[in-house]
Motif scaffolding. Sequence first.
Motif, short mmCIF file in Angstrom:
data_model
loop_
_atom_site.label_atom_id
_atom_site.label_comp_id
_atom_site.label_asym_id
_atom_site.label_seq_id
_atom_site.Cartn_x
_atom_site.Cartn_y
_atom_site.Cartn_z
N SER A 1 -0.99 6.96 1.90
CA SER A 1 -1.52 5.65 2.29
C SER A 1 -1.01 5.16 3.63
CB SER A 1 -1.19 4.60 1.21
OG SER A 1 -1.87 4.88 0.01
N TYR B 1 -8.95 -5.23 9.26
CA TYR B 1 -9.29 -4.61 7.97
C TYR B 1 -10.72 -4.09 8.09
CZ TYR B 1 -9.78 -3.94 2.94
OH TYR B 1 -9.96 -3.39 1.69
N GLN C 1 -0.19 5.81 7.37
CA GLN C 1 -0.60 6.76 8.40
C GLN C 1 -0.35 6.19 9.79
OE1 GLN C 1 -4.74 7.59 7.69
NE2 GLN C 1 -4.45 7.82 5.48
N THR D 1 0.82 -1.22 0.00
CA THR D 1 0.00 0.00 0.00
C THR D 1 0.86 1.26 0.00
OG1 THR D 1 -0.14 -0.14 2.41
CG2 THR D 1 -1.96 -1.10 1.15
N ALA E 1 -3.93 2.80 4.27
CA ALA E 1 -5.21 3.14 3.62
C ALA E 1 -5.21 2.72 2.15
CB ALA E 1 -5.46 4.64 3.74
N THR F 1 -12.95 4.15 1.10
CA THR F 1 -11.60 4.02 1.66
C THR F 1 -11.62 2.93 2.74
OG1 THR F 1 -11.15 6.36 1.26
CG2 THR F 1 -9.71 5.21 2.80
N TYR F 2 -10.66 2.02 2.61
CA TYR F 2 -10.54 0.93 3.58
C TYR F 2 -9.15 0.97 4.20
CZ TYR F 2 -14.86 -0.92 1.65
OH TYR F 2 -16.17 -1.06 1.24
N GLU F 3 -9.09 0.47 5.42
CA GLU F 3 -7.84 0.54 6.17
C GLU F 3 -7.42 -0.84 6.68
OE1 GLU F 3 -8.40 5.06 8.02
OE2 GLU F 3 -8.66 3.28 9.30
N THR F 4 -6.13 -1.10 6.57
CA THR F 4 -5.51 -2.23 7.27
C THR F 4 -4.80 -1.64 8.48
OG1 THR F 4 -5.19 -3.49 5.22
CG2 THR F 4 -3.86 -4.12 7.12
N ARG F 5 -5.22 -2.04 9.64
CA ARG F 5 -4.71 -1.44 10.88
C ARG F 5 -3.92 -2.48 11.68
NH1 ARG F 5 -10.85 0.48 12.41
NH2 ARG F 5 -11.07 2.15 10.83
N ALA G 1 -12.67 2.98 6.56
CA ALA G 1 -11.93 4.05 7.24
C ALA G 1 -12.76 4.71 8.33
CB ALA G 1 -11.47 5.08 6.22
N VAL H 1 -1.65 2.50 10.18
CA VAL H 1 -2.83 2.46 9.32
C VAL H 1 -2.37 2.53 7.86
CG1 VAL H 1 -5.01 3.55 8.72
CG2 VAL H 1 -4.22 3.57 11.09
#
Length: 205
Positions: free
Chosen positions: A114, A152, A116, A109, A129, A136-140, A155, A127
């Motif tokens: 992207s 996942y 963060q 990503t 993004a 918008t989707y996030e992998t945290r 956002a 994060v």
Amino acid sequence: MAALVEERQAAAARATGTDSQRADALLDALGETRLASLRAGRAEGSGIARLTDRARHLFTVALFGLFAVGLMLAMAAGTGLFRSLRALDATSGEARLSTGLIANAVHATDAANSVQIGRGPEGASLVLAEYLESGTYETRFYLYNGQVVQEYAPAEAAYGPAGATPVVDSSTFEITFDAELGLLSVATDAGTVEVALRCEQGGVL
């Protein structure tokens, strides 16, 4: 006169015979004593030989037992060392997998805005993004209950650690970013992973 001479000769012959018999008896006694002594010596020698053979046998058995015990101890020590190395290798493998997962996710990503740093339930979160047509989707990645977890979600969704996937056991999760070098560092108990962001417009918000 002649009769007297003959009588004396006969007496002398009898005395000589008696002495000869005595000498023979004495010689026989000495011979038997010597023979008995020889037999006793042979018996004693045979007993000593038997004792020597028995001592050699016991020494051989003891030496073999000592060797067997040493071999078993060496095998036990080798097995313990092998298990320790396997456990250490498994732990190292887990650490490599966990840090590798984070590094691969960042690389996947690495785009403008992207990467963060957010705020998770127990401190900072990483994060990643994704800006899709559907939203918008996030992998945290963040720390929760002694584990670094991955989640996942959209956002705008709140953090939901109950549904997150454990990545690695850890009591720490620290994120730093060197803006000059464009270097992102993520530290856990399993180790530190450093990722150089490739995107010119990238960076950590």
